[in-house]
Design a protein around this motif. Structure first.
Motif, PDB file in Angstrom:
ATOM      1  N   ARG A  50      50.617   6.000  81.483  1.00 28.97           N
ATOM      2  CA  ARG A  50      50.256   5.155  82.624  1.00 28.97           C
ATOM      3  C   ARG A  50      49.891   5.986  83.850  1.00 28.97           C
ATOM      4  NH1 ARG A  50      55.150   2.283  84.087  1.00 28.97           N
ATOM      5  NH2 ARG A  50      55.558   4.171  85.256  1.00 28.97           N
ATOM      6  N   ASP A  51      50.569   7.103  84.053  1.00 26.79           N
ATOM      7  CA  ASP A  51      50.305   7.948  85.228  1.00 26.79           C
ATOM      8  C   ASP A  51      49.118   8.886  85.036  1.00 26.79           C
ATOM      9  OD1 ASP A  51      51.347   9.820  83.494  1.00 26.79           O
ATOM     10  OD2 ASP A  51      53.008  10.422  84.796  1.00 26.79           O
ATOM     11  N   GLY A  52      48.432   8.795  83.894  1.00 25.74           N
ATOM     12  CA  GLY A  52      47.259   9.618  83.629  1.00 25.74           C
ATOM     13  C   GLY A  52      47.570  10.928  82.923  1.00 25.74           C
ATOM     14  N   SER A  53      48.852  11.250  82.749  1.00 26.47           N
ATOM     15  CA  SER A  53      49.215  12.490  82.059  1.00 26.47           C
ATOM     16  C   SER A  53      49.009  12.326  80.557  1.00 26.47           C
ATOM     17  CB  SER A  53      50.676  12.856  82.358  1.00 26.47           C
ATOM     18  OG  SER A  53      51.549  11.851  81.863  1.00 26.47           O
ATOM     19  N   TYR A  54      48.977  13.462  79.865  1.00 20.78           N
ATOM     20  CA  TYR A  54      48.789  13.457  78.423  1.00 20.78           C
ATOM     21  C   TYR A  54      50.064  13.901  77.729  1.00 20.78           C
ATOM     22  CZ  TYR A  54      43.844  12.993  79.410  1.00 20.78           C
ATOM     23  OH  TYR A  54      42.643  12.545  79.860  1.00 20.78           O
ATOM     24  N   TYR A  55      50.360  13.254  76.627  1.00 22.42           N
ATOM     25  CA  TYR A  55      51.495  13.617  75.783  1.00 22.42           C
ATOM     26  C   TYR A  55      50.938  13.971  74.407  1.00 22.42           C
ATOM     27  CZ  TYR A  55      55.638  13.227  72.876  1.00 22.42           C
ATOM     28  OH  TYR A  55      56.640  13.488  71.978  1.00 22.42           O
ATOM     29  N   VAL A  56      51.301  15.142  73.899  1.00 22.24           N
ATOM     30  CA  VAL A  56      50.857  15.575  72.576  1.00 22.24           C
ATOM     31  C   VAL A  56      52.068  15.559  71.652  1.00 22.24           C
ATOM     32  CG1 VAL A  56      49.809  17.437  71.234  1.00 22.24           C
ATOM     33  CG2 VAL A  56      49.084  17.042  73.593  1.00 22.24           C
ATOM     34  N   GLY A  57      51.908  14.944  70.488  1.00 17.30           N
ATOM     35  CA  GLY A  57      53.006  14.879  69.534  1.00 17.30           C
ATOM     36  C   GLY A  57      52.511  15.002  68.110  1.00 17.30           C
ATOM     37  N   SER A  58      53.464  15.064  67.200  1.00 13.30           N
ATOM     38  CA  SER A  58      53.130  15.099  65.774  1.00 13.30           C
ATOM     39  C   SER A  58      53.952  14.038  65.064  1.00 13.30           C
ATOM     40  CB  SER A  58      53.403  16.483  65.182  1.00 13.30           C
ATOM     41  OG  SER A  58      54.745  16.853  65.365  1.00 13.30           O
ATOM     42  N   HIS A  59      53.459  13.634  63.913  1.00 15.21           N
ATOM     43  CA  HIS A  59      54.110  12.564  63.151  1.00 15.21           C
ATOM     44  C   HIS A  59      54.001  12.874  61.670  1.00 15.21           C
ATOM     45  CE1 HIS A  59      55.204   8.599  61.699  1.00 15.21           C
ATOM     46  NE2 HIS A  59      54.032   8.475  61.108  1.00 15.21           N
ATOM     47  N   ARG A  60      55.094  12.685  60.970  1.00 18.07           N
ATOM     48  CA  ARG A  60      55.088  12.864  59.522  1.00 18.07           C
ATOM     49  C   ARG A  60      55.022  11.475  58.898  1.00 18.07           C
ATOM     50  NH1 ARG A  60      59.793  16.160  56.688  1.00 18.07           N
ATOM     51  NH2 ARG A  60      59.459  17.199  58.656  1.00 18.07           N
ATOM     52  N   GLY A  61      53.993  11.250  58.124  1.00 21.05           N
ATOM     53  CA  GLY A  61      53.816   9.968  57.463  1.00 21.05           C
ATOM     54  C   GLY A  61      52.353   9.617  57.368  1.00 21.05           C
ATOM     55  N   PRO A  62      52.037   8.629  56.552  1.00 22.50           N
ATOM     56  CA  PRO A  62      50.638   8.300  56.303  1.00 22.50           C
ATOM     57  C   PRO A  62      49.954   7.509  57.417  1.00 22.50           C
ATOM     58  CG  PRO A  62      52.049   6.844  55.061  1.00 22.50           C
ATOM     59  CD  PRO A  62      52.944   7.864  55.714  1.00 22.50           C
ATOM     60  N   ASP A  63      50.723   6.917  58.332  1.00 26.30           N
ATOM     61  CA  ASP A  63      50.129   6.022  59.319  1.00 26.30           C
ATOM     62  C   ASP A  63      50.599   6.392  60.722  1.00 26.30           C
ATOM     63  OD1 ASP A  63      48.881   3.954  60.607  1.00 26.30           O
ATOM     64  OD2 ASP A  63      50.043   2.368  59.658  1.00 26.30           O
ATOM     65  N   VAL A  64      49.715   6.936  61.531  1.00 25.16           N
ATOM     66  CA  VAL A  64      50.067   7.344  62.891  1.00 25.16           C
ATOM     67  C   VAL A  64      50.338   6.135  63.784  1.00 25.16           C
ATOM     68  CG1 VAL A  64      47.736   7.471  63.844  1.00 25.16           C
ATOM     69  CG2 VAL A  64      49.506   9.017  64.691  1.00 25.16           C
ATOM     70  N   ASP A  65      49.827   4.955  63.428  1.00 25.94           N
ATOM     71  CA  ASP A  65      50.044   3.758  64.232  1.00 25.94           C
ATOM     72  C   ASP A  65      51.518   3.387  64.334  1.00 25.94           C
ATOM     73  OD1 ASP A  65      47.347   3.430  64.817  1.00 25.94           O
ATOM     74  OD2 ASP A  65      46.994   2.289  62.978  1.00 25.94           O
ATOM     75  N   VAL A  66      52.293   3.733  63.321  1.00 26.67           N
ATOM     76  CA  VAL A  66      53.737   3.478  63.348  1.00 26.67           C
ATOM     77  C   VAL A  66      54.369   4.252  64.499  1.00 26.67           C
ATOM     78  CG1 VAL A  66      55.901   3.841  62.079  1.00 26.67           C
ATOM     79  CG2 VAL A  66      53.871   2.985  60.889  1.00 26.67           C
TER      80      VAL A  66
END
Length: 148
Positions: A50-66
């Motif tokens: 919301r404040d315009g900053s960026y968050y970078v992350g990783s996810h294990r699993g077939p669907d990033v939407d989760v």
């Protein structure tokens, strides 16, 4: 960084397919059971808060939407929970989570300008944005020659 990951990441950055507008897991058919298996079991993603900053992350699993849904519900971590709502602006699948984590850590160290160039798909801007931002440039080691 392992050479194989480094070379895959270099090829990955130079490819126009680096920017994925809609993140969907790739699938392939299994010969043995007739089932579908996910080819990509890991993701690196970038959210705009919301404040315009960026968050970078990783996810294990077939669907990033989760994982994105978890962030939207405030369960993704303190940083994003304090900056809701968040919006997915970029993601990329990886076959192995170790590769995704390595790339996530590298992107987290990038400047805001470089992250925004990646989001736009402006590959020509990345090399100039990769130069040192602070301090004096590192000095090249000079070899000392013996007098003739």
């Amino acid at each position: 960084m392992r050479n194989s990951v480094k070379s895959r990441f270099s090829a990955f950055l130079s490819s126009p397919s680096f920017l994925i507008l809609r993140c969907e897991p790739a699938r392939f058919a299994s010969k043995d059971a007739g089932r579908m298996y996910d080819l990509h079991s890991a993701w690196v993603y970038m959210l705009q808060c919301r404040d315009g900053s960026y968050y970078v992350g990783s996810h294990r699993g077939p669907d990033v939407d989760v994982r994105i849904a978890q962030h939207q519900e405030g369960q993704g971590g303190e940083y994003t929970a304090a900056r809701l709502p968040v919006k997915l602006v970029w993601c990329q699948p990886f076959q192995y989570i170790v590769d995704a984590i390595e790339i996530e850590r590298r992107i987290k160290g990038w400047s805001r300008a470089k992250k925004e160039a990646m989001i736009r798909g402006d590959w020509d801007a990345l090399p100039s944005l990769s130069r040192r931002r602070g301090g004096k440039p590192k000095q090249q080691e000079q070899t000392v020659r013996a007098p003739r």
